[in-house]
Design a protein around this motif. Structure first.
Motif, PDB file in Angstrom:
ATOM      1  N   GLY A 244      -7.746   5.303  12.771  1.00  0.00           N
ATOM      2  CA  GLY A 244      -6.321   5.363  13.092  1.00  0.00           C
ATOM      3  C   GLY A 244      -5.693   3.998  13.263  1.00  0.00           C
ATOM      4  N   THR A 245      -6.313   3.141  14.079  1.00  0.00           N
ATOM      5  CA  THR A 245      -5.753   1.811  14.317  1.00  0.00           C
ATOM      6  C   THR A 245      -5.772   0.968  13.051  1.00  0.00           C
ATOM      7  OG1 THR A 245      -6.516   1.890  16.613  1.00  0.00           O
ATOM      8  CG2 THR A 245      -5.934  -0.261  15.735  1.00  0.00           C
ATOM      9  N   THR A 246      -6.832   1.094  12.263  1.00  0.00           N
ATOM     10  CA  THR A 246      -6.914   0.345  11.008  1.00  0.00           C
ATOM     11  C   THR A 246      -5.783   0.744  10.068  1.00  0.00           C
ATOM     12  OG1 THR A 246      -9.329   0.198  11.211  1.00  0.00           O
ATOM     13  CG2 THR A 246      -8.379  -0.213   9.036  1.00  0.00           C
ATOM     14  N   LEU A 247      -5.502   2.044   9.990  1.00  0.00           N
ATOM     15  CA  LEU A 247      -4.412   2.510   9.139  1.00  0.00           C
ATOM     16  C   LEU A 247      -3.065   2.000   9.647  1.00  0.00           C
ATOM     17  CD1 LEU A 247      -3.373   4.220   6.807  1.00  0.00           C
ATOM     18  CD2 LEU A 247      -3.388   6.207   8.332  1.00  0.00           C
ATOM     19  N   ASP A 248      -2.869   2.072  10.966  1.00  0.00           N
ATOM     20  CA  ASP A 248      -1.622   1.551  11.538  1.00  0.00           C
ATOM     21  C   ASP A 248      -1.455   0.062  11.244  1.00  0.00           C
ATOM     22  OD1 ASP A 248      -1.036   4.035  12.566  1.00  0.00           O
ATOM     23  OD2 ASP A 248      -1.823   3.601  14.571  1.00  0.00           O
ATOM     24  N   ASN A 249      -2.550  -0.676  11.366  1.00  0.00           N
ATOM     25  CA  ASN A 249      -2.506  -2.112  11.086  1.00  0.00           C
ATOM     26  C   ASN A 249      -2.194  -2.371   9.615  1.00  0.00           C
ATOM     27  OD1 ASN A 249      -2.739  -4.874  11.641  1.00  0.00           O
ATOM     28  ND2 ASN A 249      -4.927  -4.895  11.251  1.00  0.00           N
ATOM     29  N   ALA A 250      -2.811  -1.586   8.737  1.00  0.00           N
ATOM     30  CA  ALA A 250      -2.576  -1.752   7.302  1.00  0.00           C
ATOM     31  C   ALA A 250      -1.109  -1.490   6.969  1.00  0.00           C
ATOM     32  CB  ALA A 250      -3.471  -0.816   6.508  1.00  0.00           C
ATOM     33  N   LEU A 251      -0.523  -0.450   7.552  1.00  0.00           N
ATOM     34  CA  LEU A 251       0.881  -0.133   7.295  1.00  0.00           C
ATOM     35  C   LEU A 251       1.797  -1.230   7.843  1.00  0.00           C
ATOM     36  CD1 LEU A 251       0.893   3.693   8.091  1.00  0.00           C
ATOM     37  CD2 LEU A 251       1.041   2.604   5.839  1.00  0.00           C
ATOM     38  N   LEU A 252       1.453  -1.735   9.034  1.00  0.00           N
ATOM     39  CA  LEU A 252       2.258  -2.806   9.629  1.00  0.00           C
ATOM     40  C   LEU A 252       2.216  -4.065   8.776  1.00  0.00           C
ATOM     41  CD1 LEU A 252       3.911  -3.909  12.029  1.00  0.00           C
ATOM     42  CD2 LEU A 252       1.734  -4.538  13.114  1.00  0.00           C
ATOM     43  N   GLN A 253       1.009  -4.469   8.367  1.00  0.00           N
ATOM     44  CA  GLN A 253       0.882  -5.680   7.549  1.00  0.00           C
ATOM     45  C   GLN A 253       1.554  -5.496   6.198  1.00  0.00           C
ATOM     46  OE1 GLN A 253      -0.247  -8.431   8.962  1.00  0.00           O
ATOM     47  NE2 GLN A 253      -0.718  -7.235  10.807  1.00  0.00           N
ATOM     48  N   ALA A 254       1.435  -4.311   5.620  1.00  0.00           N
ATOM     49  CA  ALA A 254       2.088  -4.045   4.337  1.00  0.00           C
ATOM     50  C   ALA A 254       3.602  -4.156   4.475  1.00  0.00           C
ATOM     51  CB  ALA A 254       1.703  -2.660   3.821  1.00  0.00           C
ATOM     52  N   GLY A 255       4.131  -3.659   5.589  1.00  0.00           N
ATOM     53  CA  GLY A 255       5.566  -3.776   5.818  1.00  0.00           C
ATOM     54  C   GLY A 255       6.016  -5.221   5.931  1.00  0.00           C
ATOM     55  N   TRP A 256       5.246  -6.023   6.674  1.00  0.00           N
ATOM     56  CA  TRP A 256       5.582  -7.439   6.805  1.00  0.00           C
ATOM     57  C   TRP A 256       5.476  -8.156   5.462  1.00  0.00           C
ATOM     58  CZ3 TRP A 256       7.195 -10.909  10.587  1.00  0.00           C
ATOM     59  CH2 TRP A 256       7.465 -10.343  11.842  1.00  0.00           C
ATOM     60  N   VAL A 257       4.433  -7.849   4.703  1.00  0.00           N
ATOM     61  CA  VAL A 257       4.269  -8.490   3.393  1.00  0.00           C
ATOM     62  C   VAL A 257       5.439  -8.122   2.482  1.00  0.00           C
ATOM     63  CG1 VAL A 257       2.867  -8.541   1.294  1.00  0.00           C
ATOM     64  CG2 VAL A 257       1.768  -8.667   3.531  1.00  0.00           C
ATOM     65  N   ALA A 258       5.843  -6.839   2.505  1.00  0.00           N
ATOM     66  CA  ALA A 258       6.930  -6.394   1.641  1.00  0.00           C
ATOM     67  C   ALA A 258       8.248  -7.058   2.017  1.00  0.00           C
ATOM     68  CB  ALA A 258       7.056  -4.871   1.714  1.00  0.00           C
ATOM     69  N   VAL A 259       8.564  -7.067   3.312  1.00  0.00           N
ATOM     70  CA  VAL A 259       9.862  -7.600   3.752  1.00  0.00           C
ATOM     71  C   VAL A 259       9.907  -9.121   3.630  1.00  0.00           C
ATOM     72  CG1 VAL A 259      11.424  -7.852   5.715  1.00  0.00           C
ATOM     73  CG2 VAL A 259      10.316  -5.657   5.285  1.00  0.00           C
ATOM     74  N   VAL A 260       8.916  -9.794   4.247  1.00  0.00           N
ATOM     75  CA  VAL A 260       8.929 -11.255   4.227  1.00  0.00           C
ATOM     76  C   VAL A 260       8.624 -11.779   2.822  1.00  0.00           C
ATOM     77  CG1 VAL A 260       7.971 -13.332   5.286  1.00  0.00           C
ATOM     78  CG2 VAL A 260       8.213 -11.263   6.644  1.00  0.00           C
ATOM     79  N   GLY A 261       7.776 -11.074   2.101  1.00  0.00           N
ATOM     80  CA  GLY A 261       7.507 -11.475   0.720  1.00  0.00           C
ATOM     81  C   GLY A 261       8.750 -11.384  -0.147  1.00  0.00           C
ATOM     82  N   SER A 262       9.575 -10.372   0.090  1.00  0.00           N
ATOM     83  CA  SER A 262      10.836 -10.247  -0.649  1.00  0.00           C
ATOM     84  C   SER A 262      11.770 -11.406  -0.336  1.00  0.00           C
ATOM     85  CB  SER A 262      11.512  -8.912  -0.317  1.00  0.00           C
ATOM     86  OG  SER A 262      10.715  -7.820  -0.727  1.00  0.00           O
ATOM     87  N   LEU A 263      11.794 -11.804   0.944  1.00  0.00           N
ATOM     88  CA  LEU A 263      12.615 -12.955   1.326  1.00  0.00           C
ATOM     89  C   LEU A 263      12.115 -14.232   0.651  1.00  0.00           C
ATOM     90  CD1 LEU A 263      13.057 -12.258   5.157  1.00  0.00           C
ATOM     91  CD2 LEU A 263      14.756 -11.934   3.348  1.00  0.00           C
ATOM     92  N   ALA A 264      10.794 -14.384   0.598  1.00  0.00           N
ATOM     93  CA  ALA A 264      10.223 -15.556  -0.059  1.00  0.00           C
ATOM     94  C   ALA A 264      10.569 -15.557  -1.544  1.00  0.00           C
ATOM     95  CB  ALA A 264       8.710 -15.580   0.141  1.00  0.00           C
ATOM     96  N   TRP A 265      10.473 -14.386  -2.176  1.00  0.00           N
ATOM     97  CA  TRP A 265      10.797 -14.282  -3.607  1.00  0.00           C
ATOM     98  C   TRP A 265      12.266 -14.601  -3.855  1.00  0.00           C
ATOM     99  CZ3 TRP A 265      14.223 -10.915  -6.036  1.00  0.00           C
ATOM    100  CH2 TRP A 265      14.185 -10.928  -7.437  1.00  0.00           C
ATOM    101  N   ALA A 266      13.154 -14.031  -3.010  1.00  0.00           N
ATOM    102  CA  ALA A 266      14.584 -14.277  -3.177  1.00  0.00           C
ATOM    103  C   ALA A 266      14.915 -15.755  -3.012  1.00  0.00           C
ATOM    104  CB  ALA A 266      15.378 -13.435  -2.166  1.00  0.00           C
TER     105      ALA A 266
END
Length: 275
Positions: A244-266
């Protein structure tokens, strides 16, 4: 990834591993892990008292394999983020400072492609860093403490090979926890041509997130913080493993990568590259 992308990634990884700074960072992680093991050995404390220390620390003297897990837990809050911050923060800003960024883009290498390769290189370093801590912990634990069947946090006993597999899982969890920070470092690196500033800002983000996570009044914010699940690997040391915690962590990190990565790309795809 295409063959051209893999060649570019391989070249970036070779460049990273060829730097003295990279080996100095890994050397610090080795030193911290060894010092932790030596400190426990010299203290002669079995950790079973009421001192309120970390629950894994007292298990090291019973089985040396726990040193790898404890070392990962000890380095995740500061030393691993520091190392990742140095590498990720230097990814783009370092090229800009050296004046090689525009030459990279003139190869030609598309900006999106270069950004993805830079991020992948930072992820490779994360694997190297957590693997270094885990391997050093295992070797030092074998040298200083007995190794045999391991009592997990759930009370179940597994063989030494089963415990080694848990060490691999914890190292993978630590790597997963740092993926969002890699994206943060890459984003900050696109904002400046001063790599030291980008490195420092990345580490500050990690520290600030942990400080906010320790404030009870901000409990509503905690699930969204980058570092919220960084020390949640205890569930991997139970039988059966709770994911459970591993999945929550994976979703959290994926969200940060998606959002901050989009900012970096822009930022990077619209930036005027003059150096």
């Amino acid at each position: 990834m295409s063959r051209a992308d893999l060649r570019l990634l391989a070249a970036e990884v070779r460049l990273l591993l060829g730097r003295r700074r990279t080996w100095a960072l890994l050397g610090v992680l080795v030193a911290v892990t060894v010092l932790l093991g030596v400190a426990v050995e010299l203290s002669g404390d079995d950790g079973g008292g009421d001192g309120g220390g970390p629950p894994l620390l007292g298990r090291i003297t019973d089985n040396g394999l726990f040193l790898a897990v404890t070392a990962l837990g000890a380095t995740v809050p500061f030393f691993l983020p520091l190392a990742v911050g140095v590498v990720a923060g230097d990814a783009v800003a370092g090229e800009a400072q050296l004046g090689t960024l525009r030459y990279l883009l003139a190869v030609p290498v598309g900006r999106t492609r270069l950004l993805l390769v830079k991020y992948a290189t930072a992820v490779v370093f994360c694997l190297c860093a957590t693997g270094t801590v885990a391997l050093t912990g295992v070797v030092t634990g074998l040298a200083l403490f007995p190794v045999g069947e391991v009592a997990l946090l759930s009370g179940d006993v597994v063989s030494a090979s089963g415990a080694a597999w848990r060490v691999v899982l914890v190292a993978a969890y630590a790597t997963l926890s740092l993926l969002g920070l890699c994206a943060v470092g890459l984003f900050v690196s696109t904002l400046t041509e001063v790599p030291v500033g980008a490195m420092a800002a990345t580490v500050v983000v990690a520290i600030a997130s942990q400080l906010l996570d320790s404030v009870p009044q901000l409990a509503w914010l905690h699930p969204w913080l980058l570092t919220h699940h960084w020390l949640g690997f205890a569930d991997l040391l139970r039988d059966p493993v709770s994911w459970g915690t591993t999945l929550d962590n994976a979703l959290l990190q994926a969200g940060w990568v998606a959002v901050v990565g989009s900012l970096a790309w822009a930022r990077f795809t619209t930036r005027d590259v003059t150096s």
